[in-house]
Design a protein around this motif. Structure first.
Motif, mmCIF file in Angstrom:
data_model
loop_
_atom_site.group_PDB
_atom_site.id
_atom_site.type_symbol
_atom_site.label_atom_id
_atom_site.label_comp_id
_atom_site.label_asym_id
_atom_site.label_seq_id
_atom_site.Cartn_x
_atom_site.Cartn_y
_atom_site.Cartn_z
ATOM 1 N N ILE A 10 0.822 -1.215 0.000
ATOM 2 C CA ILE A 10 0.000 0.000 0.000
ATOM 3 C C ILE A 10 0.854 1.262 0.000
ATOM 4 O O ILE A 10 0.405 2.326 -0.419
ATOM 5 N N ALA A 19 -5.999 1.721 -3.929
ATOM 6 C CA ALA A 19 -6.915 1.879 -2.795
ATOM 7 C C ALA A 19 -8.009 2.889 -3.116
ATOM 8 O O ALA A 19 -9.199 2.658 -2.831
ATOM 9 N N VAL A 29 -11.684 -1.768 1.936
ATOM 10 C CA VAL A 29 -10.289 -2.013 1.569
ATOM 11 C C VAL A 29 -9.420 -2.220 2.807
ATOM 12 O O VAL A 29 -9.389 -1.381 3.706
ATOM 13 N N CYS A 43 -2.326 7.518 1.295
ATOM 14 C CA CYS A 43 -3.227 6.406 1.592
ATOM 15 C C CYS A 43 -4.525 6.940 2.192
ATOM 16 O O CYS A 43 -4.493 7.637 3.211
ATOM 17 N N VAL A 47 -8.982 3.279 4.389
ATOM 18 C CA VAL A 47 -8.334 1.978 4.280
ATOM 19 C C VAL A 47 -8.041 1.430 5.674
ATOM 20 O O VAL A 47 -7.508 2.136 6.535
#
Length: 315
Positions: A10, A19, A29, A43, A47
């Motif tokens: 990630i 993502a 996710v 990110c 998530v």
């Protein structure tokens, strides 16, 4: 119940774009992240991050069985060819053995659509150009060798009716590419030169030729592979090769610098022990089976990267 996806890697450019895409598609996710990495840049907060290490096979297997995703994307890797020469044993463990172990973990979950992020480096110094899914797998560096093991195992597992696709990604870039990669080193240093914060760009082989695409396009190919009715291998590429020299010229042009050659120094320290001279892919199968095609051209990719680097603070 909302469908779940699981991503390794990630922290890389592909991971964060993936993502974002999966969240937009309505999936829940989950992602594996090294504890030392904290919350990766770019990110999304939505998530669900799980601290762990792909090389910890038992721990990762327990996690995957607990999450029970319907889609798994293995992007985690020692992603630098140069680093693979320094740490071939670690590269084999992460890029090869741990990837195959994750495939087995997905098999134990059952009903998982698995996508392995492979690389054009599996072809090494190919005898044909452009390369297709039928091109001989003959890597010339530790990174390519480890990726080749995982790529070939994906095909073996399909013989057991597992939905495992290996997406052979050619070079792909974005402003999220880490600075340790040569493409981002080029665009960030050119931006620094344009600002007056650097006076030259040191590089290795300027004549190496690669097929460079736009990272979000390649993420789209991964998602399409996961959701295809039948799994398979897919070359994902633009079909056009450019030299490192051309990339440098495009970067300086984007920064408004025409007379760039005196600003570039070739340093033998940056030459690799073995490096394919040219890699260019034929994505016919991805186009025909997945309906995929690249949307952003070479010069535009470089321009976007340079413009992003010009907005960053000095240092």
């Amino acid at each position: 119940m909302t469908a779940r996806a699981f991503i390794t890697g990630i922290g890389g450019q592909d991971g964060t774009y993936l993502a974002e895409r999966l969240l937009a598609d309505g999936l829940e996710v989950h992602a594996l992240v090294l504890a030392a990495d904290g919350h990766p840049a770019h990110c999304p907060e939505a998530v669900v991050l799980h601290r762990g290490d792909l090389a910890d096979v038992d721990g990762t297997r327990r996690l995957l069985l607990e999450v029970a995703p319907s889609e798994v994307y293995n992007l985690a890797a020692i992603s630098s060819v140069a680093q693979s020469w320094d740490e071939p044993d670690l590269t084999a463990r992460v890029n090869g053995q741990a990837a195959v172990a994750l495939m087995e973990s997905a098999r134990q979950v059952g009903g998982v659509r698995f996508v392995q992020a492979s690389s054009a480096e599996i072809f090494g110094e190919p005898a044909e150009s452009p390369q297709t899914e039928a091109t001989a797998v003959r890597p010339v560096n530790p990174y390519g060798a480890a990726k080749a093991y995982a790529h070939l195992t994906a095909g073996v597992l399909r013989q057991r009716d597992e939905h495992v696709s290996s997406v052979v990604l050619y070079n792909h870039e974005s402003p999220r590419r880490p600075a340790r990669f040569v493409t981002r080193k080029i665009t960030s240093t050119v931006a620094a030169i344009a600002r007056g914060d650097a006076d030259r760009l040191a590089l290795g082989n300027l004549e190496a030729r690669r097929d460079w695409g736009w990272a979000p396009d390649y993420v789209d190919a991964m998602v399409r592979a996961a959701r295809a009715e039948v799994p398979g291998d897919y070359v994902v590429a633009t079909g056009v090769a450019h030299s490192v020299r051309e990339l440098v010229a495009a970067a300086f042009s984007a920064a408004g610098i025409d007379d760039w050659e005196p600003l570039v120094h070739q340093d033998p320290a940056f030459f690799r022990p073995a490096d394919p001279t040219e890699l260019v892919g034929d994505a016919t199968r991805a186009r025909e089976v997945l309906g995929w095609e690249p949307t952003v051209g070479f010069e535009e990719i470089v321009r976007r990267m340079v413009e992003a680097d010009l907005t960053l603070p000095a240092g």
